[in-house]
Motif scaffolding. Structure first.
Motif, PDB file in Angstrom:
ATOM      1  N   ALA A 232       0.903  -0.887  -0.132  1.00 34.39           N
ATOM      2  CA  ALA A 232      -0.081   0.188  -0.403  1.00 34.39           C
ATOM      3  C   ALA A 232       1.199   1.340  -0.202  1.00 34.39           C
ATOM      4  O   ALA A 232       1.690   1.289  -0.799  1.00 34.39           O
ATOM      5  CB  ALA A 232      -1.241  -0.139   0.880  1.00 34.39           C
ATOM      6  N   SER A 233       0.536   1.884   1.146  1.00 34.09           N
ATOM      7  CA  SER A 233       1.741   3.081   0.974  1.00 34.09           C
ATOM      8  C   SER A 233       1.452   3.773   2.366  1.00 34.09           C
ATOM      9  O   SER A 233       0.719   3.324   3.310  1.00 34.09           O
ATOM     10  CB  SER A 233       1.738   4.622   0.059  1.00 34.09           C
ATOM     11  OG  SER A 233       0.277   5.024   0.303  1.00 34.09           O
ATOM     12  N   GLY A 234       2.460   4.754   2.691  1.00 29.56           N
ATOM     13  CA  GLY A 234       2.576   5.096   3.781  1.00 29.56           C
ATOM     14  C   GLY A 234       3.538   4.641   4.439  1.00 29.56           C
ATOM     15  O   GLY A 234       3.696   3.810   4.211  1.00 29.56           O
ATOM     16  N   ALA A 235       3.464   5.342   6.385  1.00 30.17           N
ATOM     17  CA  ALA A 235       4.651   4.331   7.432  1.00 30.17           C
ATOM     18  C   ALA A 235       3.628   4.776   8.672  1.00 30.17           C
ATOM     19  O   ALA A 235       3.524   5.547   8.993  1.00 30.17           O
ATOM     20  CB  ALA A 235       5.921   4.893   6.940  1.00 30.17           C
ATOM     21  N   LEU A 236       4.882   3.182   9.513  1.00 31.44           N
ATOM     22  CA  LEU A 236       3.651   3.469  10.666  1.00 31.44           C
ATOM     23  C   LEU A 236       4.952   3.593  11.275  1.00 31.44           C
ATOM     24  O   LEU A 236       6.410   2.672  11.069  1.00 31.44           O
ATOM     25  CB  LEU A 236       2.863   2.173  11.031  1.00 31.44           C
ATOM     26  CG  LEU A 236       1.943   1.805  10.263  1.00 31.44           C
ATOM     27  CD1 LEU A 236       1.866   0.446  10.008  1.00 31.44           C
ATOM     28  CD2 LEU A 236       0.840   2.323  11.275  1.00 31.44           C
ATOM     29  N   ILE A 237       5.325   4.036  12.433  1.00 30.36           N
ATOM     30  CA  ILE A 237       6.341   4.468  13.959  1.00 30.36           C
ATOM     31  C   ILE A 237       5.610   3.727  14.508  1.00 30.36           C
ATOM     32  O   ILE A 237       4.455   4.069  15.305  1.00 30.36           O
ATOM     33  CB  ILE A 237       5.989   5.689  14.294  1.00 30.36           C
ATOM     34  CG1 ILE A 237       6.586   6.064  12.889  1.00 30.36           C
ATOM     35  CG2 ILE A 237       7.473   5.999  15.340  1.00 30.36           C
ATOM     36  CD1 ILE A 237       7.538   7.689  12.427  1.00 30.36           C
TER      37      ILE A 237
END
Length: 377
Positions: A232-237
């Protein structure tokens, strides 16, 4: 004729040095992307988006998360991610570059020390440039060198927190960080490990959780990008709640950016659920990876053990010729040149994705064998 002759001159210099980049459409078998599980174009994510649209989930967030852009889909994703990755809390951001920039510009304080691996991603460098902490580089994958720098800093009066920045799988070298060694240093020195899991998430660890979830008794900040194996797209911290709340309150790339699409948050949530319920997709990726390494060994090519297979050629021109040769025969393989990699190490970066099978891998390495016999000339 251009109204910006100085820019045109700089581009001309890049072109003369074979360093001019251009946008090339995807074509042929996918040995170039980071779609390691083949999820990007899958029915899994297609149905996730379709279902979300039918539930009335909007395409656009309409504003930052601190204004009206905070959607229940973002919150559901963050709760799912925190549980899967074993963290107190998680925050979803627009991309890995933005998230890395936020981590290093925001979390280390002015009296802290950030140690970073010599091959850490450009996004971390951007965050360090904007941050207030002192930053020093250590030799690639050398935990002893990192500890030596910490000792010298403490002896010189350093009293803040130490943050050690690594990639768990390096994007251009394809090798792994020796996490046990760095975790031992962090434990002895009361340091925080900042782990970029971009190329590990979805591929390694139980349920594709990466490597950070396996570290005990050492505080960690883990970055899981959503545009690679998760499709997909984006990022998780993922981190301690106090650190996530600090990002919400102080990270400019979070505060002043329009929130990621709620529709994309729905897709990432479904991708994480897919990892939980379908471990066979991770096992298939491992089998393809092993097959590729066996094919490489058959040609006398020894490579790092990950899904990223760098074949270092040397000169920019030779790497570009080799890539073009493979592309003309239906294999999407790209040449990576300086400054992305060190001078004199231009290479073919082959990635084993979910869009290829064993026969495709065999055909690619047969072609590489032919190039190797001609010394990539």
């Amino acid at each position: 004729m251009t109204a910006f002759p100085r820019h045109a001159e700089r581009l001309s210099v890049l072109d003369t040095g074979r360093r001019l980049r251009s946008l090339v459409p995807a074509a042929g078998l996918d040995f170039a992307s980071n779609d390691y599980l083949g999820l990007a174009g899958s029915d899994v994510l297609r149905m996730a988006v379709t279902d979300a649209l039918e539930r009335g989930v909007p395409v656009g967030a309409t504003g930052s998360r601190l204004l009206r852009g905070n959607h229940p889909e973002h919150l559901a994703l963050e709760a799912e991610a925190a549980q899967l990755f074993g963290a107190q809390a998680a925050i979803y951001m627009g991309g890995g570059f933005q998230a890395n920039q936020a981590i290093f510009a925001t979390l280390p304080m002015s009296d802290d020390l950030v140690l970073y691996d010599a091959l850490i991603h450009a996004s971390a460098h951007e965050g360090l440039r904007l941050g207030s902490a002192r930053a020093e580089v250590f030799r690639h994958n050398d935990a002893d060198d990192a500890e030596r720098i910490i000792s010298a800093w403490r002896l010189a009066g350093g009293r803040g927190r130490v943050w050690i920045a690594l990639e768990t799988v390096y994007s251009m070298e394809g090798d792994f960080a020796p996490l046990d060694d760095f975790a031992a240093v962090a434990a002895r020195r009361d340091a925080v490990l900042v782990l970029d899991e971009a190329h590990a998430t979805g591929v390694y660890g139980t349920l594709g959780r990466g490597f950070a979830a396996g570290i005990r008794d050492v505080p960690t900040v883990a970055l899981h990008t959503c545009g690679k194996a998760l499709g997909a797209s984006g990022a998780l911290i993922c981190a301690d709640r106090a650190l996530i709340d600090t990002l919400i309150n102080r990270a400019r790339p979070f505060i002043f950016a329009t929130a990621p699409s709620p529709l994309m948050a729905s897709a990432v949530t479904r991708a994480l659920a897919h990892l939980r319920g379908n471990p066979e997709c991770i096992q298939m990726a491992a089998r393809l990876r092993a097959h590729a390494h066996e094919a490489a060994r058959g040609l006398g090519i020894e490579l790092p053990p990950s899904q990223i297979l760098p074949i270092v050629i040397g000169s920019d021109e030779a790497a570009l010729r080799a890539a073009r040769h493979l592309q003309d025969r239906g294999f999407d393989v790209r040449a990576i040149r300086p400054p992305t990699v060190p001078k004199g190490t231009a290479r073919l970066r082959i990635s084993i994705t979910g869009g290829v099978g064993p026969d495709d891998i065999d055909a690619l390495f047969a072609m590489i064998g032919d190039l190797k016999r001609r010394d990539f000339q």
